[in-house]
Write an enzyme that holds these catalytic residues in place. Structure first.
Site, short mmCIF file in Angstrom:
data_model
loop_
_atom_site.label_atom_id
_atom_site.label_comp_id
_atom_site.label_asym_id
_atom_site.label_seq_id
_atom_site.Cartn_x
_atom_site.Cartn_y
_atom_site.Cartn_z
N HIS A 88 20.16 -78.75 -55.02
CA HIS A 88 20.34 -77.30 -54.95
C HIS A 88 21.51 -76.99 -54.02
O HIS A 88 21.83 -77.77 -53.14
CB HIS A 88 19.06 -76.64 -54.41
N ASP A 167 7.64 -64.86 -56.33
CA ASP A 167 9.01 -64.74 -55.83
C ASP A 167 9.81 -63.70 -56.61
O ASP A 167 10.62 -62.97 -56.04
CB ASP A 167 9.74 -66.09 -55.87
N ARG A 174 13.39 -57.21 -52.38
CA ARG A 174 14.38 -57.53 -51.34
C ARG A 174 15.75 -56.98 -51.69
O ARG A 174 16.47 -56.44 -50.85
CB ARG A 174 14.50 -59.05 -51.16
N SER A 189 11.69 -68.23 -50.92
CA SER A 189 12.15 -67.99 -52.27
C SER A 189 12.69 -69.27 -52.92
O SER A 189 12.30 -69.65 -54.03
CB SER A 189 13.22 -66.90 -52.21
N LYS A 193 10.32 -72.16 -55.60
CA LYS A 193 10.75 -72.45 -56.98
C LYS A 193 11.06 -73.94 -57.14
O LYS A 193 10.75 -74.55 -58.16
CB LYS A 193 11.97 -71.60 -57.34
N1 URA Z 1 18.40 -67.95 -53.99
C1 URA Z 1 17.10 -67.68 -54.17
O1 URA Z 1 16.50 -68.13 -55.14
N2 URA Z 1 16.48 -66.90 -53.30
C2 URA Z 1 17.08 -66.39 -52.21
O2 URA Z 1 16.45 -65.69 -51.45
C3 URA Z 1 18.44 -66.69 -52.02
C4 URA Z 1 19.08 -67.48 -52.92
#
Ligand code: URA
Length: 445
Positions: A88, A167, A174, A189, A193
Site C-alpha cells: 500500500h 469505513d 470525514r 480506515s 480494509k
Molecule cells: N486512504 C484511506 O483509505 N483512508 C484514509 O483515511 C486515507 C487514505
C-alpha cells in the site's frame, strides 16, 4: 451486560477519555447497522480528530472496522501462508503506478497480492482509476477477484461494500466534516480494509511532502507507527518505508500516460531513477516477508530476473485480461490506449537547475483540466496528464522542457501549462537529486 449509548461514547472522547474496546465495538457496530446517525458519526470523528486515540484504542477501532464486514478467507480456495501479502502507499502525485508495476512483478516471483485500492481524490491519484482506464472491472464478483489472485498472483480492484463497510460511512462523513487528516482515523480506515483482505503481511510506503497527505516526515513517521501498532495488534507482519513525495513520482501523471510508463518499465523501456528505487525496494521487502528470498539483495536479483525474462510483463497482461481488460494490451498498447489530442512541451520561463517541484501544484494543474476529481462521484479524463516530467537536479532550458503536457485542447493546455510553470522553482547552482526512501520501520513480529 453493560448497555452503551452513542452520545456517552462521544462525550467520553470529547472529554479526552480513553474508550474501551467494547465501547468502540458498540459504536462501530451502530455505524454499520445504521442505528448511529451521520450527526453522531460526525461528532465522534471530530472528537477523535481533536483529542486523538491511544495506540490500543486505534487498534480496537481498526479491528472493529475490519470485522464490520467480510474478512476474505483464502483457505476456502486452497491458498494459505506467508505469500499472501499486500502493498500500500499513502499517496502521492504519479505514485499510483508503483502498485501496477510491483504487483505483477512480485506475482512473477510467487507472491499472491490481493490489492483492494481506492480512486484518487484531490491532487492524489488512485490505482483504481488506472485499472479502469484500461477497461478493467474494478468491482468484479469476489470469485473472479479471488481466482485472479490465485491463478495470476495479483489483482487490483476497488473497495467492495462487503469489506469494512463501517469505513465507507465514516470516510464519507470525514470528507464533509473536515476530519480527514487525523492519524487514528486514517489508520483505522486504511488498516481495516487491508486486514479485511485476509492478508498475512503488508508492505507500505508512508509518504510525506507536497504530493502526500502528510507534508512532513515527522507526521509520516507518526502515521507509520500508528499503523504498525495496529498490524502488531492484529498479528500481521508489516514493514513501512517513509517515502518522499515532495516531487512527482516517475515520469508520467494521469491515467493512460502512467499506463504507458508501467508497460515501458515492465518491458525494458526507460525507468525513471526514483521510480525504480521505490519499486525494487518495496518489492524486495515483499519477497523477504513472503519467505521467497533470504535477504533484500537476493530478492532484488530475483526481481531483476523476472523483469528481464518478460514474466513480470506477462503477469501484468494476464491480470488486465482476467479483470476484463484487453487481452493484448502489453503487445499492442497503441491499439487500446487513447492519446489526448493536444500534446505539447511546456518550457520553464528561464534556465537553471530544478530546485523544487511542487507536486501538489502539478496535481492541481492537471486536475483543473480533467485528470483528477474534487468529489468522489466525478469522472476523470484518462487521456489527460503529462509525460517526461522534469525532476529536482535536472537542468531546465530550451532543450529540456518541464514536461510534455497532454490536454484535450489548446485552452486547457494553456491553463495547465501556467500551473506547471508555477510549480517548478529554478536555481543557478547545481542541485542534488532528492532521495526517495528514508526510514524503514517494521513490526516486531
Ligand atoms: N486512504 C484511506 O483509505 N483512508 C484514509 O483515511 C486515507 C487514505
Amino acid at each position: 451486560m453493560t448497555r452503551f449509548f452513542p452520545q456517552e461514547v462521544i462525550r467520553k472522547k470529547r472529554d479526552r477519555g480513553t474508550l474501551s474496546p467494547e465501547e468502540i465495538a458498540f459504536f462501530v457496530k451502530g455505524i454499520t447497522d445504521g442505528s448511529i446517525s451521520e450527526g453522531q458519526i460526525g461528532a465522534f470523528n471530530m472528537a477523535v480528530y481533536l483529542n486523538g486515540m491511544e495506540r490500543d484504542e486505534t487498534t480496537a477501532f481498526a479491528l472493529a472496522m475490519r470485522d464490520s464486514g467480510d474478512v476474505i478467507d483464502w483457505n476456502s480456495i486452497g491458498l494459505s501462508g506467508p505469500t499472501i501479502i499486500d502493498k500500500h502507499s499513502s499517496g502521492g502525485v504519479g505514485d499510483e503506478k508503483v502498485s501496477l508495476i510491483l504487483a505483477p512483478l512480485v506475482a512473477a516471483c510467487g507472491i499472491h497480492m490481493p490489492m483492494i485500492s481506492a480512486r484518487g481524490l484531490g491532487h492524489t491519484g488512485g490505482e483504481v482509476d488506472l485499472m479502469e482506464s484500461m477497461g478493467c472491472h474494478i468491482g468484479p464478483p469476489s470469485e473472479v477477484f479471488m481466482k485472479t489472485v490465485a491463478d495470476v498472483g495479483c489483482a487490483i480492484i476497488g473497495p467492495t461494500g462487503r469489506l469494512a463497510p463501517a469505513d465507507a460511512r465514516i470516510y464519507y462523513v470525514r470528507d464533509v466534516t473536515a476530519t480527514v487528516e487525523s492519524i487514528p482515523l486514517i489508520t483505522g480506515s486504511i488498516m481495516s480494509k487491508k486486514l479485511a483482505a485476509g492478508i498475512n503481511g503488508l508492505v507500505m510506503s508512508v509518504n510525506f511532502g507536497s504530493g502526500a497527505f502528510m507534508t512532513t516526515i515527522e507526521d509520516a513517521r507518526a502515521l507509520a507507527q500508528s499503523m504498525l501498532g495496529v498490524a502488531e495488534g492484529a498479528g500481521v507482519p508489516m514493514v513501512t518505508h517513509l517515502g518522499d513525495m515532495d516531487e512527482v513520482m516517475g515520469d508520467a501523471v494521469g491515467s493512460l500516460p502512467q499506463i504507458r510508463e508501467v508497460i515501458a518499465f515492465l518491458t525494458g523501456g526507460p525507468r525513471e531513477a526514483r521510480l525504480e528505487i521505490i519499486v525494487m525496494e518495496l518489492a524486495a521487502e515483499v519477497l523477504v516477508m513472503g519467505d521467497l528470498a533470504p535477504d533484500l539483495g537476493t530478492a532484488k536479483s530475483m526481481l531483476a530476473a523476472r523483469l528481464a525474462d518478460g514474466s513480470a510483463a506477462q503477469r501484468f497482461g494476464r491480470m488486465v485480461a482476467a479483470l476484463g481488460g484487453p487481452v493484448d494490451l502489453v503487445g499492442a498498447p497503441d491499439a487500446h490506449l487513447e492519446r489526448a489530442p493536444y500534446i505539447r512541451p511546456v518550457f520553464a520561463l528561464g534556465e537553471g537547475s530544478v530546485a523544487r517541484v511542487d507536486a501538489r501544484a502539478v496535481g492541481m494543474a492537471l486536475l483543473s483540466i480533467g485528470s483528477g476529481r474534487t468529489r468522489p462521484d466525478q469522472s476523470i479524463d484518462h487521456a489527460v496528464g503529462l509525460t517526461g516530467m522534469i525532476h529536482v537536479g535536472d537542468v531546465a532550458g530550451p532543450e529540456r522542457p518541464i514536461a510534455m503536457l497532454h490536454a484535450r485542447d489548446e485552452a486547457a493546455w494553456d491553463r495547465a501549462a501556467a500551473g506547471l510553470r508555477a510549480a517548478v522553482t529554478l536555481a543557478d547552482a547545481a542541485v542534488p537529486a532528492r532521495a526517495v526512501l528514508h526510514d524503514r520501520l517494521a513490526t516486531a513480529l
